[in-house]
Design a protein around this motif. Structure first.
Motif, PDB file in Angstrom:
ATOM      1  N   LYS A 115       0.910  -1.097   0.171  1.00  0.00           N
ATOM      2  CA  LYS A 115      -0.048  -0.093  -0.057  1.00  0.00           C
ATOM      3  C   LYS A 115       0.813   1.149  -0.018  1.00  0.00           C
ATOM      4  O   LYS A 115       2.041   1.211   0.525  1.00  0.00           O
ATOM      5  CB  LYS A 115      -1.128  -0.189   1.156  1.00  0.00           C
ATOM      6  N   GLY A 116       0.109   2.349  -0.405  1.00  0.00           N
ATOM      7  CA  GLY A 116       0.922   3.330  -0.522  1.00  0.00           C
ATOM      8  C   GLY A 116       1.988   3.857  -1.759  1.00  0.00           C
ATOM      9  O   GLY A 116       1.820   2.934  -2.781  1.00  0.00           O
ATOM     10  N   GLY A 117       2.392   4.977  -1.841  1.00  0.00           N
ATOM     11  CA  GLY A 117       3.331   5.315  -2.888  1.00  0.00           C
ATOM     12  C   GLY A 117       2.733   6.130  -4.117  1.00  0.00           C
ATOM     13  O   GLY A 117       1.446   6.393  -3.991  1.00  0.00           O
TER      14      GLY A 117
ATOM     15  N   PRO B  14      -7.993   1.347  -3.689  1.00  0.00           N
ATOM     16  CA  PRO B  14      -6.611   1.085  -4.387  1.00  0.00           C
ATOM     17  C   PRO B  14      -5.587   1.343  -3.612  1.00  0.00           C
ATOM     18  O   PRO B  14      -5.591   1.743  -2.118  1.00  0.00           O
ATOM     19  CB  PRO B  14      -6.492   2.170  -5.356  1.00  0.00           C
ATOM     20  N   TYR B  15      -4.620   0.621  -4.110  1.00  0.00           N
ATOM     21  CA  TYR B  15      -3.291   0.429  -3.511  1.00  0.00           C
ATOM     22  C   TYR B  15      -2.386   1.599  -3.176  1.00  0.00           C
ATOM     23  O   TYR B  15      -1.704   2.040  -2.274  1.00  0.00           O
ATOM     24  CB  TYR B  15      -2.506  -0.769  -3.766  1.00  0.00           C
ATOM     25  N   LEU B  16      -2.295   2.533  -4.520  1.00  0.00           N
ATOM     26  CA  LEU B  16      -1.522   3.681  -4.428  1.00  0.00           C
ATOM     27  C   LEU B  16      -2.193   4.846  -3.748  1.00  0.00           C
ATOM     28  O   LEU B  16      -3.259   4.844  -3.575  1.00  0.00           O
ATOM     29  CB  LEU B  16      -1.571   3.849  -5.946  1.00  0.00           C
ATOM     30  N   ASP B  17      -1.173   5.793  -3.034  1.00  0.00           N
ATOM     31  CA  ASP B  17      -1.586   6.833  -2.805  1.00  0.00           C
ATOM     32  C   ASP B  17      -1.966   7.863  -3.538  1.00  0.00           C
ATOM     33  O   ASP B  17      -2.867   8.510  -3.538  1.00  0.00           O
ATOM     34  CB  ASP B  17      -0.790   7.261  -1.543  1.00  0.00           C
TER      35      ASP B  17
ATOM     36  N   LEU C 122      -5.671  -1.817  -8.813  1.00  0.00           N
ATOM     37  CA  LEU C 122      -4.870  -3.160  -8.711  1.00  0.00           C
ATOM     38  C   LEU C 122      -3.343  -2.759  -8.437  1.00  0.00           C
ATOM     39  O   LEU C 122      -2.542  -3.444  -8.345  1.00  0.00           O
ATOM     40  CB  LEU C 122      -5.190  -4.090  -9.389  1.00  0.00           C
ATOM     41  N   VAL C 123      -3.019  -1.502  -9.348  1.00  0.00           N
ATOM     42  CA  VAL C 123      -1.765  -1.356  -9.225  1.00  0.00           C
ATOM     43  C   VAL C 123      -0.804  -1.002  -8.293  1.00  0.00           C
ATOM     44  O   VAL C 123      -1.561  -0.455  -7.350  1.00  0.00           O
ATOM     45  CB  VAL C 123      -1.425  -0.190 -10.281  1.00  0.00           C
ATOM     46  N   TYR C 124       0.322  -1.360  -7.914  1.00  0.00           N
ATOM     47  CA  TYR C 124       1.002  -1.107  -6.653  1.00  0.00           C
ATOM     48  C   TYR C 124       2.549  -1.014  -6.887  1.00  0.00           C
ATOM     49  O   TYR C 124       3.042  -1.565  -7.918  1.00  0.00           O
ATOM     50  CB  TYR C 124       0.692  -1.721  -5.501  1.00  0.00           C
TER      51      TYR C 124
ATOM     52  N   LEU D 110      -3.914  12.927  -8.956  1.00  0.00           N
ATOM     53  CA  LEU D 110      -5.089  12.347  -8.170  1.00  0.00           C
ATOM     54  C   LEU D 110      -4.598  11.469  -7.178  1.00  0.00           C
ATOM     55  O   LEU D 110      -3.408  11.408  -6.791  1.00  0.00           O
ATOM     56  CB  LEU D 110      -5.488  10.971  -9.372  1.00  0.00           C
ATOM     57  N   GLU D 111      -5.668  11.610  -6.105  1.00  0.00           N
ATOM     58  CA  GLU D 111      -5.222  10.684  -4.666  1.00  0.00           C
ATOM     59  C   GLU D 111      -6.195   9.754  -4.565  1.00  0.00           C
ATOM     60  O   GLU D 111      -7.333   9.584  -5.030  1.00  0.00           O
ATOM     61  CB  GLU D 111      -5.098  11.823  -3.644  1.00  0.00           C
ATOM     62  N   ARG D 112      -5.620   8.712  -3.515  1.00  0.00           N
ATOM     63  CA  ARG D 112      -6.610   7.443  -3.289  1.00  0.00           C
ATOM     64  C   ARG D 112      -7.865   7.867  -2.728  1.00  0.00           C
ATOM     65  O   ARG D 112      -8.092   9.020  -1.916  1.00  0.00           O
ATOM     66  CB  ARG D 112      -5.729   6.822  -2.245  1.00  0.00           C
TER      67      ARG D 112
END
Lengths: 325, 526
Positions: free
Chosen positions: B29-31, B218-221, B520-522, B206-208
């Motif tokens: 998660k994050g990034g 989603p996984y990305l921040d 689903l992208v991380y 864009l943000e989570r």
């Protein structure tokens, strides 16, 4: 008083010139087949006839060209440059948003080219047939002859890829948080390569001209007198010779302003520098007529102001010009 | 205790290894994902704007009822289930129950109805929802699309950027949706990521969406789309690690260079539904040689497709034998591919009544190429056709509107073009061959002025055939007849590639490329 008169006269010319720029550009753009609706359709990956007719009517593009021109000039006289079809915003707002980036790039490239050009010219003039002089000439001519986008990509490969010192695109790092200083630093970091690229074209001009001008001045009587007085060679060159060799260089720099701006279009595209040049490219490709006209109008304005500034700088450094009109 | 924990950790690790054999590793998660757009979008609302640069951020901001992975099977997304009626005249969507827009308002069937109406009225692809007569909303979470005829293309039209669910309470305020101020600023969507910033010519950020309707995603921040128009700059950015991913790359030399770098992956997977095809178009509607299909066939035999695929495209694009993208399940590769055969070409031209004159020339034609990337093909066509006695002049019209108005007003002989499938043939394929779609001034309509009642009939039948097998058979016949009539000579897919750093996991390799949701992208350090 003479100065004010000159100023008024210049402004008068400028207004006439600006109107001519508008009419001419408007006509030329409208002579080309196709319009913004074709590009909107293309952006959409295809469109249908009804939608295209509807958009044309909304933008007034179904009117005769002469009516469109009349409306446009009317609006400009009220200081309204119109509305961008592509960005969906007032053109004036768009231009003022982009102007700082372009001015930053153009001025820093000009100053960089001038300072380095003059320095190289001065040194080369000391030994006009020496090795250093030839190296300067070669280096400068290379910068002048190479297409600016190519120089840009070459610098990117060298200093972004092989030796990763500088970022590849943009004006600042959006992931950086923080106040004025980190932001300014980030902008300066992003500015280096575009500035070098744009400046590289003009170093040749300035250094060659400065060298020639210095050679001429160094051969004159008062320089010989200064040397005879026993002044240090450095003082002779910097205080006596250079001051008199500069005016032609400054004049040329002023005349090059339009070239710097057109060079900026290419440099901004290579480096994704968010200035007027990119705006120009996007709006030309999109046939966004109000934006194109607005940019040309502003470029003309910047060139005129640049030339005026050159005049004043010349007056400052060359007393002989002051007496004249 | 410690020993126990260690033992536990060890067994968990072992289990993870075992699971790892079947699954990828545990998502991180994050990034912030740094990716690119090759042009500035006009705005970010795909309901009223087509195109890939609106579609990429648009698919993150807005969720569609369905989504697709790489095998063309629809998956639940904002609709947890969906069903055709037996007569194929209505489609019932059951929406996810607790989905909310980014401003906290619930997503209801009213919004679905509003989105369909908005898209139908404003989107350029009229064939997507043209046959939707009305959308009924029996309850908050059920929407029923009522159709005037069966319309299998609906399944693809309800996915990705083609059917974003937009909030009625924002876009339904009476302003023109095409120029709505919320299209580019303060965008309120339904998708996995929320709007932060859109600065034209610079970036989209864009943000989570913490409230996303799929738990844990989603996984990305953050996602930062940097707008970089120069292809060389994008590839240098990939190579020096400044960018994580770039999509829709099609300059073959840059792709080749990037593919030599070990820390990045280059793939052409993911563009099957976008379906970009290069072709040589013939103006079949004007008097002269090109009205004769034997002449068009002769030209196809004389232009060596292998050269285009291997020398011009450096082997990075696929052979396309028909107007349907080879990645589509409806593609039929059994048609004549017109492999190089100069004897056949000469024979066909003689037969068509165009003998060589004393100078060895039969007749003269022009090629007007628009997009500068098609210049090599245009020059190659000239050289190839000289061999069979056709004298070709290449005219360059790199200014798009100039080229488009020339072609769309049927003032041309031949042109090289690139046209997209956009998922279902009804959306992006029919328009090129439909005799009803010969429309002056409209680019990417049937600008070839091709007319064949049999083709019209087949398209009409296939467009309404719900049974996939029968539908495929109809499109097979459609492709066979077209390959014989040859209104355009299809040569290759555009070499679109997705390039991503090895840190990027689950890159968008489904059929909609970057216009798929990135939930689903991380990012994971190697």
């Amino acid at each position: 008083m003479a100065f004010l008169k000159v100023l008024a006269q210049r402004i008068g010319y400028a207004v006439v010139l600006l109107i001519a720029v508008l009419v001419l550009n408007f006509t030329m753009i409208n002579l080309a087949p196709g319009d913004v609706v074709d590009t909107i359709a293309a952006d959409m990956g295809g469109a249908n006839a009804e939608l295209m007719a509807q958009i044309r009517a909304e933008y007034g593009l179904d009117q005769p060209v002469i009516v469109q021109l009349g409306r446009y000039i009317g609006r400009v006289l009220q200081f309204d440059l119109g509305y961008s079809y592509f960005y969906n915003r007032p053109v004036t707002e768009l231009i003022f948003e982009r102007l700082p980036a372009t001015l930053l790039l153009v001025f820093s490239a000009q100053i960089f080219a001038l300072v380095l050009g003059i320095l190289l010219g001065v040194f080369a003039a000391q030994k006009p047939n020496g090795l250093f002089s030839h190296i300067v000439t070669l280096f400068a001519l290379f910068g002048y002859a190479a297409p600016v986008f190519w120089t840009g990509i070459l610098l990117l490969i060298a200093f972004s890829l092989k030796i990763p010192l500088f970022p590849v695109a943009g004006m600042r790092d959006v992931t950086i948080e923080g106040g004025f200083f980190p932001q300014a630093l980030s902008i300066a970091h992003h500015l280096v390569l575009p500035m070098l690229t744009l400046g590289s074209i003009f170093i040749a001009l300035y250094s060659r001209l400065c060298r020639a001008s210095m050679l001429e001045v160094l051969g004159s009587d008062y320089v010989r007198t200064a040397k005879a007085k026993g002044l240090r060679p450095r003082d002779v060159v910097m205080k006596h010779a250079l001051k008199n060799a500069l005016p032609p260089v400054v004049t040329l720099a002023g005349l090059q302003f339009s070239a710097v701006i057109s060079g900026a279009v290419l440099v901004e595209t290579v480096f994704s520098w968010p200035g007027l040049g990119q705006l120009a490219l996007t709006s030309i490709l999109a046939r966004d007529t109000p934006t194109i006209l607005g940019i040309l109008f502003f470029s003309a304005l910047v060139v005129i102001v640049g030339n005026l500034l050159t005049d004043f700088v010349l007056r400052m450094i060359d007393p002989r010009v002051r007496g004249r009109g | 205790m410690t020993t126990f924990l260690k033992a536990l950790a060890r067994s968990v690790a072992a289990a993870a290894l075992l699971v790892g054999a079947a699954h990828a590793d545990e998502p991180v998660k994050g990034g912030t994902l740094i990716t690119t757009l090759p042009q500035t979008p006009r705005h970010l609302n795909p309901a009223v704007q087509s195109g890939i640069v609106t579609g990429a951020p648009g698919a993150q901001l807005f969720a569609a009822p369905l989504r697709y992975d790489e095998d063309w099977t629809p998956q639940p997304y904002l609709a947890e289930s969906w069903a055709w009626s037996d007569d194929g005249l209505s489609m019932t969507l059951n929406l996810v129950k607790d989905a909310r827009f980014h401003d906290g308002e619930p997503i209801t069937s009213e919004d679905v109805a509003f989105s369909v109406e908005t898209i139908k009225a404003n989107h350029p692809f009229k064939t997507m929802f043209g046959v939707v007569d009305s959308v009924e909303t029996p309850d908050e979470h059920t929407a029923v699309l009522k159709l005037s005829q069966p319309h299998p293309a609906l399944l693809l039209a309800m996915s990705s950027q083609l059917m974003p669910i937009i909030p009625k309470h924002i876009y339904g305020d009476g302003q023109d949706p095409k120029s709505h101020p919320r299209n580019g600023q303060d965008v309120v969507g339904s998708g996995p990521f929320k709007f932060v910033e859109f600065t034209p010519d610079q970036q989209v950020i864009l943000e989570r969406n913490d409230d996303f309707f799929i738990e844990g995603r989603p996984y990305l921040d953050r996602i930062v789309y940097r707008i970089i128009k120069d292809a060389a700059a994008r590839s240098i950015g990939m190579e020096n690690g400044e960018l994580h991913m770039t999509t829709f790359e099609n300059t073959v030399r840059n792709i080749k260079r990037m593919s030599e770098n070990d820390s990045i992956t280059v793939t052409d997977e993911g563009y099957a539904a976008i379906g970009p095809i290069n072709w040589l178009a013939f103006n079949t509607g004007q008097d002269g040689p090109l009205a004769d299909k034997r002449v068009r066939q002769a030209i196809a035999y004389a232009v060596d497709k292998e050269f285009i695929l291997n020398a011009i495209m450096l082997g990075l694009s696929q052979d396309a034998k028909t107007g349907i993208h080879p990645g589509s399940p409806l593609y039929y590769e059994g048609v004549n591919g017109y492999d190089l055969d100069l004897d056949k070409a000469n024979a066909l031209l003689d037969e068509a009544g165009y003998p060589k004159d004393a100078n060895g020339t039969r007749f003269a034609l022009t090629i007007d190429h628009g997009n500068p990337t098609t210049k090599p093909q245009a020059e190659f066509t000239k050289a190839s056709l000289a061999k069979v006695g056709i004298d070709v002049t290449v005219n360059s019209f790199v200014d798009f509107p100039t080229w488009a108005s020339k072609i769309s007003n049927h003032d041309f002989d031949m042109t090289w073009d690139t046209v997209f499938n956009w998922g279902d043939p009804v959306i992006g394929v029919h328009r090129t061959y439909d005799s009803q779609n010969i429309k002056e001034g409209v680019i990417w309509s049937n600008t070839q002025q091709y007319t064949n009642p049999k083709i019209d009939e087949l398209m009409n039948a296939a467009g309404q055939e719900i049974d996939p097998e029968k539908r495929a058979a109809l499109y097979r016949e459609f492709q066979e007849i077209l390959a014989e009539d040859l209104p355009v000579y299809w040569t290759n897919t555009l070499p679109y590639h997705t390039v991503y750093s090895n840190k990027v996991r689950n890159p968008p390799l489904g059929i909609w490329a970057s216009s798929s949701p990135y939930d689903l992208v991380y990012l994971k350090e190697e």
